[in-house]
Write a protein that holds these residues in place. Structure first.
Motif, PDB file in Angstrom:
ATOM      1  N   ARG A 178     -39.086 -91.819 -30.413  1.00 45.46           N
ATOM      2  CA  ARG A 178     -39.318 -90.383 -30.564  1.00 45.46           C
ATOM      3  C   ARG A 178     -40.433 -89.858 -29.665  1.00 45.46           C
ATOM      4  O   ARG A 178     -40.509 -88.659 -29.413  1.00 45.46           O
ATOM      5  CB  ARG A 178     -39.626 -90.052 -32.028  1.00 45.46           C
ATOM      6  CG  ARG A 178     -38.460 -90.212 -32.971  1.00 45.46           C
ATOM      7  CD  ARG A 178     -38.783 -89.784 -34.387  1.00 45.46           C
ATOM      8  NE  ARG A 178     -39.823 -90.598 -34.996  1.00 45.46           N
ATOM      9  CZ  ARG A 178     -41.082 -90.233 -35.132  1.00 45.46           C
ATOM     10  NH1 ARG A 178     -41.476 -89.047 -34.697  1.00 45.46           N
ATOM     11  NH2 ARG A 178     -41.965 -91.033 -35.701  1.00 45.46           N
ATOM     12  N   VAL A 179     -41.314 -90.747 -29.211  1.00 40.90           N
ATOM     13  CA  VAL A 179     -42.428 -90.345 -28.338  1.00 40.90           C
ATOM     14  C   VAL A 179     -42.303 -91.143 -27.036  1.00 40.90           C
ATOM     15  O   VAL A 179     -42.995 -92.147 -26.831  1.00 40.90           O
ATOM     16  CB  VAL A 179     -43.786 -90.596 -29.019  1.00 40.90           C
ATOM     17  CG1 VAL A 179     -44.927 -90.035 -28.185  1.00 40.90           C
ATOM     18  CG2 VAL A 179     -43.808 -89.983 -30.417  1.00 40.90           C
ATOM     19  N   PRO A 180     -41.413 -90.745 -26.139  1.00 40.71           N
ATOM     20  CA  PRO A 180     -41.147 -91.529 -24.926  1.00 40.71           C
ATOM     21  C   PRO A 180     -42.322 -91.633 -23.978  1.00 40.71           C
ATOM     22  O   PRO A 180     -42.292 -92.431 -23.042  1.00 40.71           O
ATOM     23  CB  PRO A 180     -39.967 -90.799 -24.279  1.00 40.71           C
ATOM     24  CG  PRO A 180     -40.027 -89.409 -24.822  1.00 40.71           C
ATOM     25  CD  PRO A 180     -40.571 -89.528 -26.215  1.00 40.71           C
ATOM     26  N   GLN A 181     -43.374 -90.809 -24.188  1.00 46.76           N
ATOM     27  CA  GLN A 181     -44.554 -90.927 -23.324  1.00 46.76           C
ATOM     28  C   GLN A 181     -45.195 -92.309 -23.446  1.00 46.76           C
ATOM     29  O   GLN A 181     -45.828 -92.783 -22.494  1.00 46.76           O
ATOM     30  CB  GLN A 181     -45.584 -89.853 -23.686  1.00 46.76           C
ATOM     31  CG  GLN A 181     -45.249 -88.469 -23.186  1.00 46.76           C
ATOM     32  CD  GLN A 181     -44.149 -87.808 -23.993  1.00 46.76           C
ATOM     33  OE1 GLN A 181     -43.987 -88.116 -25.173  1.00 46.76           O
ATOM     34  NE2 GLN A 181     -43.417 -86.906 -23.377  1.00 46.76           N
ATOM     35  N   VAL A 182     -45.044 -92.966 -24.600  1.00 47.05           N
ATOM     36  CA  VAL A 182     -45.594 -94.319 -24.746  1.00 47.05           C
ATOM     37  C   VAL A 182     -44.985 -95.244 -23.703  1.00 47.05           C
ATOM     38  O   VAL A 182     -45.691 -95.976 -22.998  1.00 47.05           O
ATOM     39  CB  VAL A 182     -45.336 -94.865 -26.168  1.00 47.05           C
ATOM     40  CG1 VAL A 182     -45.912 -96.266 -26.316  1.00 47.05           C
ATOM     41  CG2 VAL A 182     -45.921 -93.932 -27.228  1.00 47.05           C
ATOM     42  N   SER A 183     -43.669 -95.205 -23.578  1.00 53.85           N
ATOM     43  CA  SER A 183     -42.979 -96.043 -22.587  1.00 53.85           C
ATOM     44  C   SER A 183     -43.340 -95.635 -21.172  1.00 53.85           C
ATOM     45  O   SER A 183     -43.554 -96.486 -20.298  1.00 53.85           O
ATOM     46  CB  SER A 183     -41.463 -95.955 -22.788  1.00 53.85           C
ATOM     47  OG  SER A 183     -41.080 -96.474 -24.036  1.00 53.85           O
ATOM     48  N   GLU A 239     -56.703 -96.603 -30.934  1.00 52.72           N
ATOM     49  CA  GLU A 239     -57.573 -97.223 -29.932  1.00 52.72           C
ATOM     50  C   GLU A 239     -56.763 -97.773 -28.764  1.00 52.72           C
ATOM     51  O   GLU A 239     -57.195 -97.684 -27.598  1.00 52.72           O
ATOM     52  CB  GLU A 239     -58.403 -98.325 -30.591  1.00 52.72           C
ATOM     53  CG  GLU A 239     -59.447 -97.780 -31.570  1.00 52.72           C
ATOM     54  CD  GLU A 239     -60.139 -98.884 -32.356  1.00 52.72           C
ATOM     55  OE1 GLU A 239     -59.728-100.063 -32.198  1.00 52.72           O
ATOM     56  OE2 GLU A 239     -61.076 -98.576 -33.111  1.00 52.72           O
ATOM     57  N   PHE A 240     -55.600 -98.341 -29.042  1.00 45.92           N
ATOM     58  CA  PHE A 240     -54.715 -98.805 -27.970  1.00 45.92           C
ATOM     59  C   PHE A 240     -54.295 -97.631 -27.078  1.00 45.92           C
ATOM     60  O   PHE A 240     -54.334 -97.724 -25.838  1.00 45.92           O
ATOM     61  CB  PHE A 240     -53.483 -99.492 -28.558  1.00 45.92           C
ATOM     62  CG  PHE A 240     -52.273 -99.472 -27.669  1.00 45.92           C
ATOM     63  CD1 PHE A 240     -52.228-100.212 -26.502  1.00 45.92           C
ATOM     64  CD2 PHE A 240     -51.169 -98.677 -27.991  1.00 45.92           C
ATOM     65  CE1 PHE A 240     -51.108-100.185 -25.664  1.00 45.92           C
ATOM     66  CE2 PHE A 240     -50.055 -98.647 -27.173  1.00 45.92           C
ATOM     67  CZ  PHE A 240     -50.022 -99.398 -26.011  1.00 45.92           C
ATOM     68  N   LEU A 241     -53.913 -96.515 -27.704  1.00 50.30           N
ATOM     69  CA  LEU A 241     -53.484 -95.358 -26.929  1.00 50.30           C
ATOM     70  C   LEU A 241     -54.623 -94.782 -26.094  1.00 50.30           C
ATOM     71  O   LEU A 241     -54.396 -94.340 -24.962  1.00 50.30           O
ATOM     72  CB  LEU A 241     -52.929 -94.278 -27.869  1.00 50.30           C
ATOM     73  CG  LEU A 241     -51.505 -94.481 -28.375  1.00 50.30           C
ATOM     74  CD1 LEU A 241     -51.130 -93.371 -29.346  1.00 50.30           C
ATOM     75  CD2 LEU A 241     -50.508 -94.543 -27.235  1.00 50.30           C
ATOM     76  N   GLN A 242     -55.820 -94.789 -26.624  1.00 55.54           N
ATOM     77  CA  GLN A 242     -56.951 -94.287 -25.847  1.00 55.54           C
ATOM     78  C   GLN A 242     -57.141 -95.111 -24.578  1.00 55.54           C
ATOM     79  O   GLN A 242     -57.367 -94.552 -23.493  1.00 55.54           O
ATOM     80  CB  GLN A 242     -58.219 -94.309 -26.695  1.00 55.54           C
ATOM     81  CG  GLN A 242     -58.241 -93.256 -27.792  1.00 55.54           C
ATOM     82  CD  GLN A 242     -59.492 -93.333 -28.651  1.00 55.54           C
ATOM     83  OE1 GLN A 242     -60.374 -94.177 -28.434  1.00 55.54           O
ATOM     84  NE2 GLN A 242     -59.600 -92.468 -29.642  1.00 55.54           N
ATOM     85  N   ASP A 243     -57.040 -96.434 -24.698  1.00 50.74           N
ATOM     86  CA  ASP A 243     -57.148 -97.288 -23.510  1.00 50.74           C
ATOM     87  C   ASP A 243     -56.007 -97.022 -22.537  1.00 50.74           C
ATOM     88  O   ASP A 243     -56.209 -96.954 -21.315  1.00 50.74           O
ATOM     89  CB  ASP A 243     -57.138 -98.768 -23.926  1.00 50.74           C
ATOM     90  CG  ASP A 243     -58.484 -99.242 -24.426  1.00 50.74           C
ATOM     91  OD1 ASP A 243     -59.484 -98.514 -24.235  1.00 50.74           O
ATOM     92  OD2 ASP A 243     -58.553-100.339 -25.020  1.00 50.74           O
ATOM     93  N   LEU A 244     -54.798 -96.860 -23.070  1.00 51.43           N
ATOM     94  CA  LEU A 244     -53.629 -96.652 -22.218  1.00 51.43           C
ATOM     95  C   LEU A 244     -53.705 -95.308 -21.501  1.00 51.43           C
ATOM     96  O   LEU A 244     -53.468 -95.229 -20.283  1.00 51.43           O
ATOM     97  CB  LEU A 244     -52.354 -96.734 -23.071  1.00 51.43           C
ATOM     98  CG  LEU A 244     -51.024 -96.500 -22.339  1.00 51.43           C
ATOM     99  CD1 LEU A 244     -50.817 -97.523 -21.229  1.00 51.43           C
ATOM    100  CD2 LEU A 244     -49.856 -96.536 -23.329  1.00 51.43           C
ATOM    101  N   ILE A 245     -54.038 -94.244 -22.232  1.00 53.76           N
ATOM    102  CA  ILE A 245     -54.117 -92.916 -21.625  1.00 53.76           C
ATOM    103  C   ILE A 245     -55.239 -92.864 -20.593  1.00 53.76           C
ATOM    104  O   ILE A 245     -55.082 -92.282 -19.510  1.00 53.76           O
ATOM    105  CB  ILE A 245     -54.315 -91.839 -22.708  1.00 53.76           C
ATOM    106  CG1 ILE A 245     -53.083 -91.791 -23.634  1.00 53.76           C
ATOM    107  CG2 ILE A 245     -54.560 -90.472 -22.074  1.00 53.76           C
ATOM    108  CD1 ILE A 245     -53.302 -90.974 -24.893  1.00 53.76           C
ATOM    109  N   PHE A 246     -56.375 -93.467 -20.918  1.00 55.68           N
ATOM    110  CA  PHE A 246     -57.482 -93.508 -19.955  1.00 55.68           C
ATOM    111  C   PHE A 246     -57.036 -94.202 -18.673  1.00 55.68           C
ATOM    112  O   PHE A 246     -57.384 -93.771 -17.563  1.00 55.68           O
ATOM    113  CB  PHE A 246     -58.680 -94.226 -20.558  1.00 55.68           C
ATOM    114  CG  PHE A 246     -59.889 -94.239 -19.667  1.00 55.68           C
ATOM    115  CD1 PHE A 246     -60.772 -93.168 -19.641  1.00 55.68           C
ATOM    116  CD2 PHE A 246     -60.147 -95.324 -18.832  1.00 55.68           C
ATOM    117  CE1 PHE A 246     -61.884 -93.170 -18.800  1.00 55.68           C
ATOM    118  CE2 PHE A 246     -61.250 -95.340 -17.992  1.00 55.68           C
ATOM    119  CZ  PHE A 246     -62.122 -94.258 -17.978  1.00 55.68           C
TER     120      PHE A 246
END
Length: 481
Positions: free
Chosen positions: A221-226, A157-164
């Motif tokens: 490992r997933v630098p897209q988060v940063s 859910e956090f990632l959905q908000d961030l990507i949106f």
């Protein structure tokens, strides 16, 4: 550009040295803040420190020297959904910024964000390591009371908000690189699929909960988060630094006839596919074939994808599954396998996954026409009659026979059914062709074979020898100008 290299290069410029008593400005309570500020270039520190005053704006009062939620929300209108702003605010409030005799304390949500908390937050997001960003992600993923762990659902859910929020930034700030969302797929579905794909990179745990250590490994490992967090903070808080964030989640797109074209891709799917490509293939994407524009014509598809450098194939079957493959070299029509280990297969619906080379064999790419004893069509992975991805030369039909998995890419069945019916297809060229691939492309005289590659392909299919190849007159300097 590799995102990890971006962070590595940036940290070499901005990481601070040992902090001594002489180097710390202010009293003991500000030592932690000064330590974080030293990560920025000297010329950037005033801009970072000025974010707090800018957020307060006209709402600042002598009785409350903090940034409140309405202040933060006012700054991020049109950039981020309210749910993501709430996550940011809660995260800032949770930061321990004031050492006391009894230990560390943190401000409550009701009291707002103090200057020290904001500066530490900015330093950790914009110049922090995975270790320093993991507690922030933990705080932003939690909805209720603070805990030392989060569930996979909370992270999703956090990632959905961030990507949106990132998609909103790309659209509202004009960072689309030539793509047209109104002529593309549903981004809301893509947001959910991309969030699920990124969460799939979290290593499983026995209790199915994740602490700071698990998140730290995941962020590394997933630098897209940063990257996404950096984009949100830089754009949402209007942080102006001398070294701006130059990496974009989207590849550039050029020369696409958007008025007549509806793309199978959406913005989050592009954000998923772009980081999977080798670093050398970051040039503008060019549409070289589409069933919507060119019809279901295998010969026309072959003419479009050969001799144009690396390509990305995207297929949708009649049951809604969307999948494809990346071919690192130019395609050639020949009865042998071709390609190299940089090729891969992928799916984007009903879930986003990439399947890379196993090293088991070299059956990366296959393209053949007009053969009586060998299969005629386009294939990637596996073997004859059992490809990981196959499109028959009769067009309209294909298969993904990969049970249990494709030997070349370890991919499962990509289509809804093993033997599928094609709904639509696109082929994108991912960089300009090299001089040897241009095949006399330019401003000089062209053979009729160059003007209409479909004619050339038809002649080859009927067994005609192209004697004109290699017998063309050289162009003089005047003609080349």
């Amino acid at each position: 550009m590799d995102i990890r290299n971006f962070f590595k290069k940036d940290s070499n410029v901005c990481v601070y040295g040992p902090v001594t008593e002489e180097s710390i400005m202010g009293n003991a309570d500000s030592a932690l803040v000064q330590k974080h500020l030293f990560r920025f270039r000297p010329e950037d520190r005033p801009a970072v420190e000025g974010v707090f005053d800018r957020l307060q704006g006209d709402m600042r009062t002598p009785a409350r020297n903090t940034v409140t939620f309405p202040m933060l929300q006012s700054s991020m209108i049109g950039v981020s959904p309210e749910s993501m702003v709430k996550r940011l605010f809660k995260c800032m409030c949770s930061i321990d910024a004031t050492p006391t005799a009894s230990g560390k304390v943190s401000a409550s949500l009701a009291s707002g964000v103090c200057r020290e908390q904001l500066l530490i937050f900015l330093a950790d997001v914009l110049r922090g390591t995975a270790e320093e960003q993991a507690p922030l992600v933990l705080a932003m993923s939690q909805v209720g009371e603070r805990s030392k762990t989060v569930t996979i659902q909370q992270v999703t859910e956090f990632l959905q908000d961030l990507i949106f929020a990132v998609v909103q930034i790309l659209v509202c700030k004009g960072r689309l690189q030539g793509w047209k969302p109104e002529n593309m797929g549903d981004s809301s579905l893509g947001v959910k699929l991309l969030a699920e794909q990124m969460c799939a990179e979290l290593k499983p745990t026995d209790q199915e909960v994740y602490d700071v250590t698990h998140l730290q490994d995941w962020i590394f490992r997933v630098p897209q988060v940063s990257l996404y967090l950096m984009m949100l903070v830089v754009e949402g808080l209007n942080v102006s630094l001398s070294v701006q964030l130059t990496h974009t989640p989207l590849p550039p797109c050029k020369d696409t006839p958007w008025k007549e074209f509806k793309c199978l891709l959406d913005i989050p799917t592009l954000m998923f596919l772009a980081p999977q490509l080798p670093d050398a293939y970051c040039a503008a994407w060019r549409l070289v074939f589409s069933t919507m524009l060119h019809g279901e014509n295998f010969t026309r598809m072959v003419a479009g994808l050969t001799h144009c450098g690396p390509t990305l194939l995207l297929i949708k079957d009649t049951k809604g599954h969307v999948f494809g493959g990346f071919a690192s070299p130019s395609w050639e029509v020949r009865p042998q396998f071709q390609g190299d280990s940089r090729c891969f297969l992928f799916s984007v619906f009903p879930r986003m996954r990439v399947h890379t080379s196993t090293g088991y064999n070299q059956h990366f790419m296959y393209l053949n026409q007009n053969q009586q004893t060998l299969p005629n069509g386009l294939g990637m992975g596996g073997q004859h009659n059992y490809f990981g991805l196959w499109l028959d030369s009769n067009f309209g039909r294909g298969h993904s026979r990969a049970r249990p998995k494709c030997t070349t890419f370890a991919s499962p069945q990509l289509s809804a059914d093993e033997d599928f019916i094609l709904d639509s297809m696109e082929v994108w060229a991912l960089r300009k062709p090299s001089e040897t691939e241009k095949d006399d492309e330019g401003t000089g005289k062209k053979s009729v074979l160059d003007v209409d590659p479909e004619v050339q392909a038809m002649m080859e299919m009927t067994g005609k020898t192209l004697y004109s190849q290699g017998l063309r007159e050289p162009q003089d300097d005047q003609e080349q100008r």
